[in-house]
Design an enzyme around this catalytic site. Structure first.
Site, PDB file in Angstrom:
ATOM      1  N   THR A 144      -1.368  -6.195   6.102  1.00  0.00           N
ATOM      2  CA  THR A 144      -0.552  -6.560   4.893  1.00  0.00           C
ATOM      3  C   THR A 144       0.221  -5.233   4.341  1.00  0.00           C
ATOM      4  O   THR A 144      -0.432  -4.069   4.397  1.00  0.00           O
ATOM      5  CB  THR A 144      -1.100  -7.143   3.542  1.00  0.00           C
ATOM      6  OG1 THR A 144      -0.068  -7.047   2.561  1.00  0.00           O
ATOM      7  CG2 THR A 144      -2.441  -6.410   3.207  1.00  0.00           C
ATOM      8  N   SER A 179      -6.117  -5.051  -4.767  1.00  0.00           N
ATOM      9  CA  SER A 179      -6.908  -6.162  -5.208  1.00  0.00           C
ATOM     10  C   SER A 179      -8.160  -6.319  -4.214  1.00  0.00           C
ATOM     11  O   SER A 179      -8.012  -5.539  -3.089  1.00  0.00           O
ATOM     12  CB  SER A 179      -6.092  -7.573  -5.073  1.00  0.00           C
ATOM     13  OG  SER A 179      -5.790  -8.052  -3.765  1.00  0.00           O
ATOM     14  N   TYR A 181      -8.849  -8.713  -2.136  1.00  0.00           N
ATOM     15  CA  TYR A 181      -8.116  -9.260  -0.991  1.00  0.00           C
ATOM     16  C   TYR A 181      -7.406  -8.137  -0.211  1.00  0.00           C
ATOM     17  O   TYR A 181      -7.621  -8.043   1.210  1.00  0.00           O
ATOM     18  CB  TYR A 181      -6.966 -10.366  -1.307  1.00  0.00           C
ATOM     19  CG  TYR A 181      -5.936 -10.402  -0.424  1.00  0.00           C
ATOM     20  CD1 TYR A 181      -6.317 -10.896   0.839  1.00  0.00           C
ATOM     21  CD2 TYR A 181      -4.714 -10.023  -0.752  1.00  0.00           C
ATOM     22  CE1 TYR A 181      -5.209 -10.962   2.052  1.00  0.00           C
ATOM     23  CE2 TYR A 181      -3.859  -9.914   0.389  1.00  0.00           C
ATOM     24  CZ  TYR A 181      -3.984 -10.431   1.765  1.00  0.00           C
ATOM     25  OH  TYR A 181      -3.251 -10.507   2.661  1.00  0.00           O
ATOM     26  N   HIS A 182      -6.544  -7.631  -0.798  1.00  0.00           N
ATOM     27  CA  HIS A 182      -5.759  -6.277  -0.073  1.00  0.00           C
ATOM     28  C   HIS A 182      -6.768  -5.522   0.541  1.00  0.00           C
ATOM     29  O   HIS A 182      -6.432  -4.939   1.720  1.00  0.00           O
ATOM     30  CB  HIS A 182      -4.832  -5.627  -1.030  1.00  0.00           C
ATOM     31  CG  HIS A 182      -3.577  -6.435  -1.201  1.00  0.00           C
ATOM     32  ND1 HIS A 182      -3.504  -7.080  -2.583  1.00  0.00           N
ATOM     33  CD2 HIS A 182      -2.531  -6.705  -0.653  1.00  0.00           C
ATOM     34  CE1 HIS A 182      -2.367  -7.759  -2.392  1.00  0.00           C
ATOM     35  NE2 HIS A 182      -1.611  -7.641  -1.578  1.00  0.00           N
ATOM     36  N   LYS A 185      -8.144  -6.305   3.884  1.00  0.00           N
ATOM     37  CA  LYS A 185      -7.353  -6.251   5.128  1.00  0.00           C
ATOM     38  C   LYS A 185      -7.421  -4.653   5.616  1.00  0.00           C
ATOM     39  O   LYS A 185      -7.280  -4.367   6.748  1.00  0.00           O
ATOM     40  CB  LYS A 185      -5.897  -6.490   4.768  1.00  0.00           C
ATOM     41  CG  LYS A 185      -5.557  -7.974   4.379  1.00  0.00           C
ATOM     42  CD  LYS A 185      -5.099  -8.583   5.728  1.00  0.00           C
ATOM     43  CE  LYS A 185      -4.926 -10.141   5.477  1.00  0.00           C
ATOM     44  NZ  LYS A 185      -4.713 -10.914   6.235  1.00  0.00           N
TER      45      LYS A 185
HETATM   46  O1  LIG Z   1       4.615 -14.832 -11.271  1.00  0.00           O
HETATM   47  C1  LIG Z   1       4.835 -13.647 -10.564  1.00  0.00           C
HETATM   48  C2  LIG Z   1       4.108 -13.452  -9.498  1.00  0.00           C
HETATM   49  C3  LIG Z   1       3.896 -12.160  -9.120  1.00  0.00           C
HETATM   50  N1  LIG Z   1       4.631 -10.964  -9.807  1.00  0.00           N
HETATM   51  C4  LIG Z   1       4.759  -9.842  -9.415  1.00  0.00           C
HETATM   52  O2  LIG Z   1       4.937  -9.874  -7.817  1.00  0.00           O
HETATM   53  C5  LIG Z   1       4.329  -8.992  -7.078  1.00  0.00           C
HETATM   54  C6  LIG Z   1       3.920  -9.743  -5.752  1.00  0.00           C
HETATM   55  O3  LIG Z   1       3.035 -10.625  -6.157  1.00  0.00           O
HETATM   56  P1  LIG Z   1       2.794 -11.652  -5.074  1.00  0.00           P
HETATM   57  O4  LIG Z   1       1.806 -12.515  -5.894  1.00  0.00           O
HETATM   58  O5  LIG Z   1       4.012 -12.252  -4.751  1.00  0.00           O
HETATM   59  O6  LIG Z   1       2.190 -11.291  -3.979  1.00  0.00           O
HETATM   60  P2  LIG Z   1       0.726 -10.508  -3.437  1.00  0.00           P
HETATM   61  O7  LIG Z   1      -0.342 -10.839  -4.474  1.00  0.00           O
HETATM   62  O8  LIG Z   1       0.973  -9.286  -3.065  1.00  0.00           O
HETATM   63  O9  LIG Z   1       0.394 -11.118  -2.190  1.00  0.00           O
HETATM   64  C7  LIG Z   1       1.346 -11.693  -1.275  1.00  0.00           C
HETATM   65  O10 LIG Z   1       1.990 -10.871  -0.524  1.00  0.00           O
HETATM   66  C8  LIG Z   1       1.064  -9.835   0.238  1.00  0.00           C
HETATM   67  C9  LIG Z   1       2.020  -9.006   1.133  1.00  0.00           C
HETATM   68  S1  LIG Z   1       2.309  -7.474   0.311  1.00  0.00           S
HETATM   69  O11 LIG Z   1       2.909  -7.856  -1.155  1.00  0.00           O
HETATM   70  O12 LIG Z   1       0.848  -6.880   0.291  1.00  0.00           O
HETATM   71  O13 LIG Z   1       3.283  -6.687   0.920  1.00  0.00           O
HETATM   72  C10 LIG Z   1       0.375 -10.729   1.470  1.00  0.00           C
HETATM   73  O14 LIG Z   1      -0.735  -9.884   1.915  1.00  0.00           O
HETATM   74  C11 LIG Z   1      -0.653 -11.790   0.405  1.00  0.00           C
HETATM   75  O15 LIG Z   1      -1.194 -12.609   1.335  1.00  0.00           O
HETATM   76  C12 LIG Z   1       0.329 -12.765  -0.389  1.00  0.00           C
HETATM   77  O16 LIG Z   1      -0.298 -13.786  -0.976  1.00  0.00           O
HETATM   78  C13 LIG Z   1       3.246  -8.330  -7.927  1.00  0.00           C
HETATM   79  O17 LIG Z   1       3.741  -6.722  -8.252  1.00  0.00           O
HETATM   80  C14 LIG Z   1       3.050  -9.321  -9.187  1.00  0.00           C
HETATM   81  O18 LIG Z   1       2.551  -8.780 -10.220  1.00  0.00           O
HETATM   82  C15 LIG Z   1       5.469 -11.413 -10.831  1.00  0.00           C
HETATM   83  O19 LIG Z   1       5.922 -10.552 -11.439  1.00  0.00           O
HETATM   84  N2  LIG Z   1       5.461 -12.602 -11.233  1.00  0.00           N
END
Ligand SMILES: O=c1ccn([C@@H]2O[C@H](COP(=O)(O)OP(=O)(O)O[C@H]3O[C@H](CS(=O)(=O)O)[C@@H](O)[C@H](O)[C@H]3O)[C@@H](O)[C@H]2O)c(=O)[nH]1
Length: 382
Positions: A144, A179, A181-182, A185
């Site tokens: 990720t 997190s 989770y992260h 990875k």
């Molecule tokens: O309703 C929401 C949901 C999320 N966020 C923000 O959007 C960002 C991304 O959150 P997310 O829930 O879209 O993504 P994340 O938790 O990072 O995880 C997802 O995206 C990752 C890629 S990355 O973000 O790490 O590049 C993958 O590894 C995970 O499996 C996948 O679930 C965060 O700053 C979060 O605070 C908001 O502002 N509002």
């Protein structure tokens, strides 16, 4: 090529399995179906009604004439995994089969321990199975972009050249994940790198950004092939989640200031990136890292774009800043490199208004399935 898609019943895995099968590969899905059980645990669901794995692959055979074999079981059961390797003799092992939600991993101690045990030990078993049964098999592992966090310098693809006290070396890029989770990875990446070094395994770590969309050419062929879509506060991710919020007239929930910037890609590019990795295997002993995304956006910008399209579709929705349930930088530098997949032939499907509209229309068609109490975030990092 004989390819195993582990996690082939999930949001990324299912369309990838179909796409690779359509391209003529001999695809085997391995999955313990746990993603469906998380829905039961969280009293949640996919916005689209998804068929059972059995029905999905039967329908695929009917519409494409191609067979996808399935093994239902857990990578953490080494006897099971050994049998899968013996029977399939894989040339590539695509590994999506991990608990992928950051909020889920932060629910409590049990969920953090489960996430890391499931992910890290499962991946370690895969490494041992490759060593024991298929030493030439190319591991294509879903990492990720979140492994890197948000450093105040450019994010490179896996490695960075460092000069320190007059000496130079190319070292793994520093990891500052956000997190448990992260972090799982990151631990996987270290284990894979070590296994490549000591056993000569070939591996590609695909550091994927946030995936949006749901349909691919293959999942559109029949309603029974439809992909899942997540919207809840645990598994829903930025963009798809915002679109589904808009579909039911809910506020679009921006956490904190909304300046958080993340890397994104279309599900149609996910499937192609995996194909590119498979067609261009890493060398023996090589631990290769590709940053798998096409664009980056701040959360606030995305929310505003969704609001605009929703308005054009006659839906009145507001962008609302709510207290951030996570601990993360909200205003930060972001500049990440993603040239390796492009150099190997990726032609990105970018985020256009039509792409947002397409996700929105599917959400509106299925909006009666959205459980409103699941939409707000319920898990905090504290
Ligand atoms: O309703 C929401 C949901 C999320 N966020 C923000 O959007 C960002 C991304 O959150 P997310 O829930 O879209 O993504 P994340 O938790 O990072 O995880 C997802 O995206 C990752 C890629 S990355 O973000 O790490 O590049 C993958 O590894 C995970 O499996 C996948 O679930 C965060 O700053 C979060 O605070 C908001 O502002 N509002």
């Amino acid at each position: 090529m004989r390819i195993i898609v582990a996690g082939g019943d999930g949001f990324c895995g299912w369309p990838t399995a179909l796409y690779l099968s359509k391209q003529g590969h001999d695809v085997t899905i391995v999955d313990n179906l746990v993603r469906r059980k998380y829905d039961d645990e969280l009293r949640s669901n996919s916005v689209t009604p998804i068929a059972s794995l059995e029905d999905r692959v039967a329908k695929w055979k009917e519409v494409s004439g191609k067979e996808i074999k399935t093994f239902v079981g857990d990578l953490n059961h080494y006897d099971f995994l050994s049998e899968v390797f013996r029977q399939t003799e894989p040339e590539a092992f695509v590994h999506f089969a991990e608990q992928r939600s950051a909020p889920y991993s932060m629910i409590d101690r049990e969920h953090a321990v489960y996430t890391q045990t499931n992910n890290v030990m499962g991946n370690l078993n895969v490494l041992y199975a490759i060593k024991e049964f298929a030493p030439e098999c190319h591991l294509i592992k879903l990492g990720t972009m979140g492994e890197y966090g948000t450093p105040n310098i450019d994010i490179e693809e896996g490695y960075i050249e460092i000069e320190h006290k007059g000496r130079k070396d190319t070292l793994p890029y520093p990891k500052q994940p956000g997190s448990f989770y992260h972090l799982s990875k990151v631990h996987d990446s270290h284990n894979i790198m070590f296994a490549c070094k000591i056993w000569g395994i070939r591996a590609t770590d695909l550091n994927q950004g946030i995936v949006y969309g749901l349909h691919t050419a293959e999942t559109r062929l029949d309603p029974m092939l439809v992909n899942r879509v997540d919207y809840d506060g645990v598994f829903g991710t930025a963009l798809n989640r915002f679109v589904n919020q808009a579909a039911i007239g809910h506020d679009i929930t921006v956490y904190g200031s909304g300046g958080q910037t993340r890397a994104f890609l279309n599900i149609e590019d996910t499937v192609r990136c995996v194909e590119i990795a498979a067609e261009n295997p890493a060398d023996k002993g090589e631990f290769r890292v590709f940053n798998q995304f096409t664009e980056w956006f701040s959360v606030q910008d995305l929310a505003e774009r969704v609001q605009k399209i929703a308005k054009e579709e006659g839906l009145d929705t507001q962008v609302k800043k709510i207290e951030n349930p996570r601990i993360e930088n909200e205003d930060h530098y972001y500049n990440a490199v993603n040239t390796k997949l492009r150099d190997l032939g990726l032609e990105p499907h970018l985020l256009t208004d039509d792409v947002i509209r397409d996700i929105l229309r599917t959400a509106v068609e299925n909006k009666n399935r959205i459980i409103e109490e699941n939409v707000l975030p319920s898990i905090t990092w504290k």
